[in-house]
Design an enzyme around this catalytic site. Structure first.
Site, mmCIF file in Angstrom:
data_model
loop_
_atom_site.group_PDB
_atom_site.id
_atom_site.type_symbol
_atom_site.label_atom_id
_atom_site.label_comp_id
_atom_site.label_asym_id
_atom_site.label_seq_id
_atom_site.Cartn_x
_atom_site.Cartn_y
_atom_site.Cartn_z
ATOM 1 N N CYS A 135 0.834 -1.206 0.000
ATOM 2 C CA CYS A 135 0.000 0.000 0.000
ATOM 3 C C CYS A 135 0.874 1.263 0.000
ATOM 4 O O CYS A 135 1.538 1.532 -0.987
ATOM 5 C CB CYS A 135 -0.985 -0.020 1.159
ATOM 6 S SG CYS A 135 -2.321 1.182 0.939
ATOM 7 N N HIS A 149 -3.907 -4.903 0.399
ATOM 8 C CA HIS A 149 -3.378 -5.347 1.693
ATOM 9 C C HIS A 149 -3.450 -6.867 1.803
ATOM 10 O O HIS A 149 -4.484 -7.392 2.211
ATOM 11 C CB HIS A 149 -4.184 -4.719 2.836
ATOM 12 C CG HIS A 149 -3.952 -3.257 2.986
ATOM 13 N ND1 HIS A 149 -2.876 -2.754 3.678
ATOM 14 C CD2 HIS A 149 -4.617 -2.190 2.511
ATOM 15 C CE1 HIS A 149 -2.902 -1.433 3.634
ATOM 16 N NE2 HIS A 149 -3.949 -1.058 2.930
ATOM 17 N N GLU A 189 -2.276 -8.677 4.014
ATOM 18 C CA GLU A 189 -2.481 -9.064 5.421
ATOM 19 C C GLU A 189 -3.947 -8.965 5.830
ATOM 20 O O GLU A 189 -4.316 -9.371 6.924
ATOM 21 C CB GLU A 189 -1.597 -8.220 6.346
ATOM 22 C CG GLU A 189 -1.940 -6.738 6.434
ATOM 23 C CD GLU A 189 -1.439 -5.924 5.244
ATOM 24 O OE1 GLU A 189 -0.807 -6.503 4.345
ATOM 25 O OE2 GLU A 189 -1.704 -4.708 5.214
#
Lengths: 263, 217
Positions: free
Chosen positions: B81, B184, B186
């Site tokens: 990001c 993202h 994650e």
């Protein structure tokens, strides 16, 4: 293509999920980690935890709960309820929340939105807009903002407040109709449309989902980017998978639910 | 000597990234130490928020040169990001801000009229197979939240693309041993965790995350 999001919402108190949840086979239906993992496997696109804890000790257990959930569940987590200061925001984000939702404190002190957006980025500031129709405004509907979990009227116009919240840095609005919430008769589509026309940020529809058609209406007619629901999932009436299948069948872009064991 | 280093410059999603790395069973150090960056075998730069703040924090932490030198050394690098946007020359977010300049090109805003941030799950289309996407299907969904996107000067740096509101933008960029995602991983469930696991495994076992063809150039 960007998909519309389906977001289950849990009420939590003292670090435990308190609203009845019956659709999944869980050892402990009050354990947020187990529940979050089950919803993640079931295809939830994000999760919202609404902390209804009153006590200070209870708040600490919520931080612990968020941390434990974030260790196990790798989809976005939003936490709302009782967030009053940027220090509260920082603490929520540090333990593992991706976004914090503010309502009462933001109405009382709108700078909270700008301060939070400046320090942590707009992407993690959700402003909850709890709105109730103004009686007698049927011809040209107007809505008033309520705070304190929907108990206190503020005299503020909901659409104007939505605009202000976004100007101040809200990255997303969580729009709940106090008229339709809990009735399972559908969202207030006029409210959703009015808000989504007024702002450029994503709008999450909340309050009134009883069947898959209601979610479709909120996304298609209300212009919402995401739908939040509680009872419709928790009481086992519908699974997220069945709702996604229904919505996809009607042409709403959906992230498919992964086959069990694919991970 | 530290193997996997996650750069701590105050980015909001630091913990999430550390959790995803931990989930892959790999020990990582979260640090703001320039020496740790210099010594790393795999470097991850996370990030959310605004470009100006990100660059200000990296400068204040004395991390700009160490990150540039690390990338120049050809060791494996993952940006996420803002950690991806910072790689370009200039970001137009909130004015015009000079970034790391590791990749030629700019960071530009989505056109007005579109709902921004572009927030939610969107499909990612690889131009060609890439090692960090091993085991991840074409058009898999990842979680995005951003209002600006990269516009690389060199089209060869685009690894994967995503479409939003009629705009096709690079969702993954990179070259050689560098890869960076706008989304993202994650926060992208099983596929995102797999991307981290692939990156870490390849970085630590082979010292290379580059596609076989790129490695020969």
């Amino acid at each position: 293509m960007l998909t519309k999001r389906i977001i289950p919402c849990f009420d939590v108190a003292e670090g435990r999920v308190v609203k009845g949840v019956s659709f999944v086979e869980l050892r402990d239906a009050g354990d947020p980690v187990e529940l979050a993992a089950a919803y993640d496997r079931g295809g939830a696109d994000e999760l919202v935890f609404l902390d209804i804890t009153a006590s200070h000790e209870g708040r600490a257990s919520v931080y612990d709960m968020i941390a434990r959930t974030a260790d196990q569940v790798f989809i976005p987590l939003t936490v709302g309820g009782g967030v009053r200061t940027t220090q509260d925001m920082r603490q929520m984000l540090e333990v593992g929340a991706d976004k914090v939702s503010v309502n009462t404190a933001a109405i009382e002190r709108p700078e909270l939105i700008s301060e939070g957006a400046h320090r942590f980025g707009s992407q993690c500031i959700v402003v909850a807009v709890d709105a109730k129709r103004v009686p007698g405004s049927e011809a040209a509907p107007r809505w008033e903002i309520y705070v304190h979990g929907g108990r206190t009227p503020t005299g503020r116009d909901a659409i104007e407040w939505a605009r202000e919240a976004v100007q101040r840095g809200a990255g997303e609005l969580l729009v709940t109709s106090m008229d339709t919430d809990g009735h399972q008769q559908g969202y207030d589509l006029q409210l959703l449309r009015a808000v989504s026309d007024a702002v450029e940020v994503p709008v999450i529809a909340s309050g009134g989902a009883g069947k898959p058609e209601h979610l479709y209406d909120a996304l298609a007619d209300g212009g919402a980017d995401a739908v939040l629901a509680a009872s419709i999932f928790h009481f086992g009436t519908y699974t997220i998978g069945s709702i996604k299948e229904y919505l996809a069948g009607r042409g709403v872009p959906m992230r498919p639910v992964r086959a069990e064991g694919a991970a | 000597m530290t193997d996997v280093v996650i750069v701590d410059y105050g980015a909001g999603n630091l913990r999430s990234v550390a959790r995803a790395v931990a989930h892959a069973g790999v020990g990582a150090v979260v640090t703001s130490s320039a020496q740790a960056v210099a010594d790393a075998r795999a470097l991850i730069v996370p990030g959310v928020g605004a470009a100006a703040d990100t660059m200000a924090n990296l400068r204040a932490g004395g991390l700009v040169e160490p990150i540039r030198e690390y990338i120049a050394s050809g060791r494996p690098f993952l940006g996420v990001c803002m950690g991806m946007q910072a790689l370009f020359e200039v970001s137009e977010e909130g004015g015009s801000h000079e970034c790391l300049g590791v990749l030629p090109g700019r960071i530009v805003r989505f056109p007005h009229g579109l709902t921004v941030p572009h927030m939610g799950w969107n499909n990612v289309r690889l131009r060609a197979p890439h090692p960090v996407f091993e085991g991840i299907e074409q058009d898999a969904f990842f979680y995005f939240v951003h209002s600006y996107h990269p516009r690389p000067a060199d089209d060869a740096h685009v690894i994967a693309e995503t479409e939003y509101g009629g705009v096709t933008f690079p969702a993954v960029v990179g070259r050689d041993n560098l890869v960076a995602t706008q989304f993202h991983p994650e926060k992208s469930g099983a596929d995102g965790l797999r991307l981290y696991a692939n990156f870490l495994r390849l970085a630590l076992e082979r010292g290379s995350i580059a596609p076989a063809t790129a490695a020969t150039t």
